[in-house]
Write an enzyme that holds these catalytic residues in place. Structure first.
Site, PDB file in Angstrom:
ATOM      1  N   SER A  26      40.173  33.836  45.943  1.00  0.00           N
ATOM      2  CA  SER A  26      41.207  32.735  46.121  1.00  0.00           C
ATOM      3  C   SER A  26      41.461  32.650  47.921  1.00  0.00           C
ATOM      4  CB  SER A  26      42.477  32.989  45.501  1.00  0.00           C
ATOM      5  OG  SER A  26      43.190  31.782  45.784  1.00  0.00           O
ATOM      6  N   SER A  28      44.114  30.936  48.701  1.00  0.00           N
ATOM      7  CA  SER A  28      45.725  30.784  48.521  1.00  0.00           C
ATOM      8  C   SER A  28      46.476  31.663  49.433  1.00  0.00           C
ATOM      9  CB  SER A  28      46.223  30.554  47.052  1.00  0.00           C
ATOM     10  OG  SER A  28      45.711  29.407  46.701  1.00  0.00           O
ATOM     11  N   LYS A  77      46.305  26.584  33.439  1.00  0.00           N
ATOM     12  CA  LYS A  77      47.450  25.134  33.811  1.00  0.00           C
ATOM     13  C   LYS A  77      48.048  24.483  32.724  1.00  0.00           C
ATOM     14  CE  LYS A  77      45.069  24.223  38.198  1.00  0.00           C
ATOM     15  NZ  LYS A  77      44.380  23.117  39.008  1.00  0.00           N
TER      16      LYS A  77
END
Ligand code: ATR
Length: 288
Positions: A26, A28, A77
């Site tokens: 990732s 992020s 999610k």
């Protein structure tokens, strides 16, 4: 990005988390910690691989550890959506949560994928006044895009998908504020027109190879391709550019959703988040 050694010895930092499986590639942490450092905030963002069977326990433990919030990514999610005490309108519409905010003793769920994508698009696309859109794909990313497009006033939307039934299901959950049509991937060219936004949301092109739709013979004026794949120019992007069209990749969406999450956690307006700096470090990392 090397963390300043001072960070590693501090005991007073707020923590922000990325929960997913896998998370090891990732971008992020790089994007978010760059923004936190630029803003001079007293917080650190940490990626953690969380298996599905421990996701709920981890989410419930985080606020007890004093965490400020978390991003949630694949495959959690929808589970995050079910766990929240309260939800934003976007999270409710998309039935998925990518941002948790631990505040006032409760878990608040937000979904910044759609608005993050749209606001990043407004930075790269000079004429963001489309009335029509063609969305390729009907999965989770397409759902975020379609709800956002309807909210932004698109009046004609065409959903193209390999499994037409999945596009029909997505159509059924969209607000009836515009005209929505469903068709097969092969019909791509007949739905193109001037002033049309095309959004490619499938994973086709992620590992090289072909395009999800047949390349058209011409690309109309003021037609723009927003590809959600990032880190490469997909065959669809290069095909559109060869025809003289404009296209952007999905890095804007990645940084846009990150910026919107950070704005929520920090209580700042999204415009004050250093989006361009987040894009710069992400692009640099992808090149290396
Ligand atoms: P995400 O949540 O990232 O959007 P997803 O929910 O798995 O991922 O959705 C994947 C989308 O890519 C779907 O629209 C899927 O089409 P189907 O509904 O027919 O499954 C599409 N997709 C995946 N692989 C594809 C392929 N090889 N060709 C065409 N479409 C494909």
């Amino acid at each position: 990005m090397a963390l300043p050694s001072e960070i590693l010895t501090r005991a007073d930092l707020n923590t922000l988390w990325l929960l997913g499986d896998p998370v090891d590639h990732s971008l992020s942490p790089l994007i978010q910690n760059t923004a936190l450092r630029t803003l001079g905030r007293n917080a650190i963002y940490i990626a953690s691989q969380v298996k599905s069977d421990s996701f709920e326990a981890v989410v419930r433990a985080l606020p007890q550890m004093g965490a400020l919030g978390a991003n949630v990514t694949v495959p959690h999610k929808m589970r995050a959506f079910q766990l929240c005490d309260s939800l934003s309108e976007a999270a409710r519409e998309m039935r998925a949560v990518n941002t948790l905010h631990f505040r006032d003793g409760e878990i608040f769920g937000e979904n910044t994928d759609g608005i993050g994508w749209w606001s990043s698009l407004s930075r790269v696309c000079r004429h963001l006044s489309f009335q029509r859109a063609v969305v390729i794909g009907a999965g989770g990313a397409a759902r975020a895009v379609c709800h956002t497009l309807m909210k932004q006033g698109i009046t004609t939307l065409v959903l193209l998908n390999r499994t037409v039934g999945n596009a029909v299901n997505l159509k059924a959950e969209l607000p009836r504020t515009g005209e929505v049509a469903v068709d097969r991937l092969e019909s791509f060219e007949q739905h193109l027109g001037s002033d049309t936004l095309v959004v490619q949301t499938t994973s086709v092109g992620l590992r090289g190879g072909g395009t999800p739709v047949p390349l058209p013979s011409r690309w109309p004026e003021r037609c723009f391709l927003s590809e959600l794949i990032y880190g490469k120019e997909t065959a669809l992007m290069s095909g559109v550019r060869r025809l003289g069209g404009e296209a952007s990749d999905g890095l804007g969406m990645l940084c846009g959703q990150a910026a919107e999450s950070l704005a929520l956690w920090m209580g700042l307006p999204p415009e004050s988040i250093p989006f361009q700096e987040m894009m710069r470090v992400a692009r640099e990392k992808l090149k290396s």
